[in-house]
Every structure is written in C-alpha cells, then in structure tokens.
Scaffold this active site. Structure first.
Site, PDB file in Angstrom:
ATOM      1  N   LYS A  90       0.962  -1.837  -0.643  1.00  0.00           N
ATOM      2  CA  LYS A  90       0.008   0.349   0.549  1.00  0.00           C
ATOM      3  C   LYS A  90       0.991   1.461   0.221  1.00  0.00           C
ATOM      4  CE  LYS A  90      -1.561   1.941   4.072  1.00  0.00           C
ATOM      5  NZ  LYS A  90      -1.195   3.589   3.308  1.00  0.00           N
ATOM      6  N   ASN A  91       2.024   0.998   1.151  1.00  0.00           N
ATOM      7  CA  ASN A  91       2.266   2.534   0.551  1.00  0.00           C
ATOM      8  C   ASN A  91       3.826   2.864  -0.395  1.00  0.00           C
ATOM      9  OD1 ASN A  91       1.658   2.707   2.982  1.00  0.00           O
ATOM     10  ND2 ASN A  91       2.611   2.695   4.807  1.00  0.00           N
TER      11      ASN A  91
ATOM     12  N   CYS B 133      -6.043   8.240   8.896  1.00  0.00           N
ATOM     13  CA  CYS B 133      -5.470   7.646  10.384  1.00  0.00           C
ATOM     14  C   CYS B 133      -6.003   8.449  11.093  1.00  0.00           C
ATOM     15  CB  CYS B 133      -4.809   6.370  10.693  1.00  0.00           C
ATOM     16  SG  CYS B 133      -5.443   5.221   9.268  1.00  0.00           S
TER      17      CYS B 133
ATOM     18  N   ARG C 172      -0.252  14.869  12.512  1.00  0.00           N
ATOM     19  CA  ARG C 172       0.588  14.177  11.743  1.00  0.00           C
ATOM     20  C   ARG C 172       0.280  15.974  10.276  1.00  0.00           C
ATOM     21  NH1 ARG C 172      -1.534   8.211   9.592  1.00  0.00           N
ATOM     22  NH2 ARG C 172       0.413   8.379   8.972  1.00  0.00           N
TER      23      ARG C 172
ATOM     24  N   ASP D  47       4.222   0.696  12.159  1.00  0.00           N
ATOM     25  CA  ASP D  47       2.930   0.302  11.917  1.00  0.00           C
ATOM     26  C   ASP D  47       2.566  -0.649  12.711  1.00  0.00           C
ATOM     27  OD1 ASP D  47       1.789   2.234  10.031  1.00  0.00           O
ATOM     28  OD2 ASP D  47       3.053   1.823   8.803  1.00  0.00           O
TER      29      ASP D  47
HETATM   30  C1  UD1 Z   1       3.872   6.597   6.305  1.00  0.00           C
HETATM   31  C2  UD1 Z   1       3.134   5.902   6.377  1.00  0.00           C
HETATM   32  C3  UD1 Z   1       2.610   5.336   7.210  1.00  0.00           C
HETATM   33  C4  UD1 Z   1       3.414   4.791   8.841  1.00  0.00           C
HETATM   34  C5  UD1 Z   1       4.384   6.383   8.988  1.00  0.00           C
HETATM   35  C6  UD1 Z   1       6.162   6.227   9.484  1.00  0.00           C
HETATM   36  C7  UD1 Z   1       2.466   5.780   4.109  1.00  0.00           C
HETATM   37  C8  UD1 Z   1       1.808   6.409   2.776  1.00  0.00           C
HETATM   38  N1  UD1 Z   1       2.042   6.232   5.053  1.00  0.00           N
HETATM   39  O1  UD1 Z   1       3.130   7.863   6.431  1.00  0.00           O
HETATM   40  O2  UD1 Z   1       1.749   3.822   7.501  1.00  0.00           O
HETATM   41  O3  UD1 Z   1       2.693   4.512   9.843  1.00  0.00           O
HETATM   42  O4  UD1 Z   1       5.237   6.478   7.283  1.00  0.00           O
HETATM   43  O5  UD1 Z   1       6.546   4.887   9.197  1.00  0.00           O
HETATM   44  O6  UD1 Z   1       3.302   5.676   3.347  1.00  0.00           O
HETATM   45  N2  UD1 Z   1       5.978  15.209  10.096  1.00  0.00           N
HETATM   46  C9  UD1 Z   1       6.362  15.762  10.664  1.00  0.00           C
HETATM   47  N3  UD1 Z   1       5.899  16.787   9.705  1.00  0.00           N
HETATM   48  C10 UD1 Z   1       5.582  16.192   8.615  1.00  0.00           C
HETATM   49  C11 UD1 Z   1       5.540  14.806   8.447  1.00  0.00           C
HETATM   50  C12 UD1 Z   1       5.489  13.876   9.235  1.00  0.00           C
HETATM   51  O7  UD1 Z   1       6.080  16.441  12.305  1.00  0.00           O
HETATM   52  O8  UD1 Z   1       5.622  17.670   7.869  1.00  0.00           O
HETATM   53  C13 UD1 Z   1       5.696  13.340  11.676  1.00  0.00           C
HETATM   54  C14 UD1 Z   1       4.568  13.147  11.200  1.00  0.00           C
HETATM   55  O9  UD1 Z   1       3.206  13.785  12.231  1.00  0.00           O
HETATM   56  C15 UD1 Z   1       4.394  11.605  12.733  1.00  0.00           C
HETATM   57  C16 UD1 Z   1       6.310  11.749  12.460  1.00  0.00           C
HETATM   58  O10 UD1 Z   1       6.553  12.767  11.523  1.00  0.00           O
HETATM   59  O11 UD1 Z   1       4.511  11.991  13.947  1.00  0.00           O
HETATM   60  C17 UD1 Z   1       6.286  10.328  10.922  1.00  0.00           C
HETATM   61  O12 UD1 Z   1       5.513  10.385  10.002  1.00  0.00           O
HETATM   62  P1  UD1 Z   1       5.810  10.116   8.385  1.00  0.00           P
HETATM   63  O13 UD1 Z   1       7.507   9.713   8.116  1.00  0.00           O
HETATM   64  O14 UD1 Z   1       5.781  11.216   7.817  1.00  0.00           O
HETATM   65  O15 UD1 Z   1       4.933   9.319   7.839  1.00  0.00           O
HETATM   66  P2  UD1 Z   1       3.520   9.425   6.579  1.00  0.00           P
HETATM   67  O16 UD1 Z   1       4.513   9.747   5.643  1.00  0.00           O
HETATM   68  O17 UD1 Z   1       2.391  10.338   6.951  1.00  0.00           O
END
Ligand code: UD1
Length: 420
Positions: free
Chosen positions: A22-23, A118, A123, A307
């Site tokens: 999925k990711n 979710c 996020r 995850d």
């Molecule tokens: C992706 C995955 C998700 C997984 C996560 C961490 C997809 C579609 N989803 O989510 O399944 O749980 O990686 O492995 O690939 N953050 C910030 N600022 C930002 C972006 C993120 O502070 O601009 C923080 C988030 O709030 C969180 C952390 O960074 O606490 C990790 O987020 P991130 O790695 O970006 O996860 P996703 O890409 O949303």
C-alpha cells in the site's frame, strides 16, 4: 457500516500470499502525474486507498484503467486539467498529499485540501512544505488548503528535521523535474522509498542513494512512461507473522521480502516464535515454544515499524510476562490499547509508553477499529479471545489490506463480515 464478527478460531495453519505494498503504490500512482507517457503498474493491492488515488488522478484529467483480474493499473495523463485536489477526496486519505510534489513540478501549481487519514496524531505537513520551499516553491496555507506555486523548481540541499516518509517522497518526486541537483539529507530509508525511486528512475529520473539517509536527485527536463511491479507489503507480511504467533499456529507467508521485515523477525524470535526463511517464503510458527514477553520501541526504518506496534501489542497481551512498548514516531498511536483492554488485556498507557501485563485471557467484546493497523490488531486478538468479538468501523482495515478476512479465513479463521 460493515462490521467483522470474529470467533475464537484455534491455530491458523496453511499458506498465504502477500499483496503489493500500500505505502509503495500510493506515491507511485501519484508519481504518474510527472509523465506524459503511459505507466503500467502491476502487483497493485485492491484497496480503498488505491481507489481514492485513482479517483484523484481521474479528477486531474488522467485516463486510469483498473484491471483487477491482473492487479494492474494503467495511467495516462496527456494534460493535467486542474491543479486542485478536492476535499471530498483528500479527507478520505492522507496520502493525497503525495500529489503535491508531482503536480507542482509538472504544472507549477498545486492546491490541495489538508489531508485526513488515520487518527494517529496531528500528522502535520511542515516538512513537505519546508522541502518544497527550499526548491523554490511559494507555499501558502489558508482555510484548510495548501497552495504551492513555482515558475521552475531549482535543485537545493534539503535537510529534514525528522526522516518523514511522505516528505522524503514528495520532495524526491518534485526534484526529478527541478533544474539542477537536489540532496535530501536525513531522508527516510523505508523500502517504499526505494521502490518509488526505482519507478522514477525507470521513467527517466536520475536518483541515487534511495534507501540511505542521503538521496541525490539530478533534475531532468521530462519523464516518460514505464512499467513497474510494486514490492510486497512488509506490514501485511508482519500481520500474517503475528497471526501465526498469536494463534500458536504455523503459516507459510509467500511473496514477501525477508530483508524488509528484519526487526519483526527479531522481535518475534525474542518472544519465542520460530521464523524460517524457506524457498517459498517465510514460515512462522507459534506452536513450538512457549511465547514470552519482549520490549518494543518504534523507530524509522530500519528500526521497528510503528505500523506493527498495535499488532505486536495484541500478541504481547497473550504471552507470559509483562512488556513495555514505546512509540516514538507518532504522538497518539495507542488508541487500540483501550480497545484491547476492553477484551481483558489490561494495558496501561502513560504518554508514549504502554505496559502490557500479558497472560490475561482475552475475551470477546464490542470494539472499534480506530485506525488501519489497530483494526487488524483487534481482528487477530479476536481470533484468540474467548467467545465473539464484534469489530466496527472496519472501513479502516479495508483502506489498507487486500482481502484481509478472506486470507485469514483460508487459514482457518472464523470471521464474518456483516453490514450494520
Ligand atoms: C508513512 C506511512 C505510514 C507510516 C509512517 C511512518 C504511507 C502512505 N504511510 O506515513 O503507514 O506509519 O510513514 O512509518 O506511506 N511529520 C511532521 N511533519 C511532516 C511530516 C511528518 O512532523 O511534514 C511527523 C508526523 O507527524 C509523524 C512522523 O513525522 O509523527 C512520521 O511521519 P511520516 O514519516 O511523514 O509518515 P507518513 O508519511 O504520514
């Protein structure tokens, strides 16, 4: 809304085939926006999130063909007809934000409602914005909308304060068509990033270092169509590994990459499960040794994946001894603890730490799937709980698992899907 009724099922046994990731597929589909040619993506999992991404691409003028007999999606986007992704689609899936980088790079403008997804914390998208600003984009956030504009993106050094998966992917996609070279430092290293980089390179991009914390992207003037098969889903792999352990069963998991699930293998073995890398796949057995407690701390890849945290919490509720789980990636990812406690797990949460006492016999209850992996964890807990477990809001599970209940049923699980 649909529910799962899960009954105590005994040991799960047999073989199961993991679907595409999925990711990995979500950013890959978004990346098709960068090309004028035809992109054929195979090994695509059939998921709600994939359907939403296809709708987003269609809303932007793409011709998208979904061939579910062959799990293949073909995308052709001669001309991007709009630079705006509507809230109706974005609110259904946080990964909608992946179109921001490609859209900006191809058309010079992207307007996207702020994402849903979710409920596992705030996020934010500040790291996506910071990276794109460093490449020269002007970004305004107003009234629940993020608007990015740029005449021509320019390569630059982007340092990420945290190795965000989504920010790394968005910046990498945008940088493929930027003028000059971009370096992403403290980049996320997840296998899904490597898969996206492989796809982009097949389209003509020049990306090196994906899978390390330092990615180098040399901008090119255009990208062309290509064919690509998506990697197997490592979290679905891990889910079936837990299914084998929690039910004290024996499952051969096919179409998986053992290297991608090393921390899951290590932790399962610490618990006393047996994991063998066989020719046809990974065999996980929970029926050989007594399972015992272990501690877990979630980390960016190659650390233990956030995850898998809820799924491990379900397993640790059933083993001998107390375990501590520390969640470092998301600030609010313990909502399943209360649901598991409704089933008798008696978990105590304090900030980012959960203490799982273990050894409490689980009993069936009415519980809510609060997010995708939490929902899967409750289904697995339901398989070993005495009596019946009724899990509502299973649309979260269907967002991210292809044929979840069907695959479990083929291994001996007693699960019924009912419309409420
Ligand atoms: C992706 C995955 C998700 C997984 C996560 C961490 C997809 C579609 N989803 O989510 O399944 O749980 O990686 O492995 O690939 N953050 C910030 N600022 C930002 C972006 C993120 O502070 O601009 C923080 C988030 O709030 C969180 C952390 O960074 O606490 C990790 O987020 P991130 O790695 O970006 O996860 P996703 O890409 O949303």
């Amino acid at each position: 809304m649909a529910k799962f009724i899960v009954e105590q099922s005994g040991a799960l046994r047999g073989e199961v085939e993991v679907s595409g990731s999925k990711n990995a597929v979500l950013p890959i589909l978004a990346a098709t926006l960068l090309s004028e040619g035809i992109c054929e993506i195979s090994d695509v999992p059939r998921l709600r999130d994939v359907e939403v991404m296809c709708k987003i691409l269609r809303s932007m003028g793409a011709s998208v063909t979904e061939d579910w007999d062959n799990h293949t999606i073909t995308v052709e986007i001669d001309k991007v007809t709009t630079d705006e992704v509507p809230y109706e689609l974005v609110k259904r899936m946080r990964a909608s934000i992946f179109v921001m980088g490609p859209l900006l790079a191809r058309t010079g403008k992207a307007r996207i409602a702020l994402p849903g997804g979710c409920s596992i914390g705030d996020r934010p998208i500040d790291l996506h914005n910071k990276g794109l600003r460093t490449l020269g984009a002007k970004i305004d956030m107003d009234m629940g909308l993020v608007e990015a504009t740029s005449k021509k993106l320019k390569g630059a050094l982007v340092y990420l304060d945290f190795p965000s998966v989504g920010a790394t992917e968005n910046i990498m996609m945008a940088a493929t068509l930027a003028e000059g070279t971009t370096m992403i430092e403290n980049a996320a290293e997840e296998p899904e990033i490597v898969d996206l980089a492989n796809f982009l390179n097949k389209m003509g991009a020049k990306i090196k270092g994906a899978g390390t914390d330092n990615i180098r992207i040399e901008g090119v003037t255009c990208l062309h169509g290509t064919k690509h098969a998506v990697i197997p889903d490592r979290i679905e792999t891990g889910t079936f590994m837990i299914a084998a352990a929690i039910t004290r069963g024996d499952i051969l998991i096919k179409n998986c990459v053992p290297d991608h699930v090393k921390p899951i293998i290590a932790k399962l073995m610490e618990c006393g499960a047996t994991v063998n890398d066989e020719v046809e796949g990974l065999r996980v057995r929970g029926d050989i040794k007594k399972l015992i407690a272990t501690d877990i701390k979630t980390m960016p890849y190659p650390g233990f994946p956030t995850d898998m945290q809820a799924l491990f919490m379900a397993l640790l509720s059933t083993v001998d001894g107390a375990s501590a789980i520390i969640e470092t990636v998301f600030e609010n990812r313990f909502m399943h603890a209360a649901e598991l406690s409704r089933m008798g797990a008696n978990i105590k949460v304090d900030g980012r730490t959960a203490i799982v006492p273990g050894k409490n016999p689980l009993v069936g209850a009415q519980v809510i799937s609060t997010d995708l992996r939490a929902g899967a964890a409750l289904v697995l807990a339901g398989l070993v709980a005495k009596g019946k477990t009724e899990i509502s809001e299973i649309y979260h599970i269907e967002r991210g698992y292809d044929s979840f209940s069907e695959k479990l049923i083929s291994l001996g699980a007693k699960i019924t899907r009912v419309e409420d």
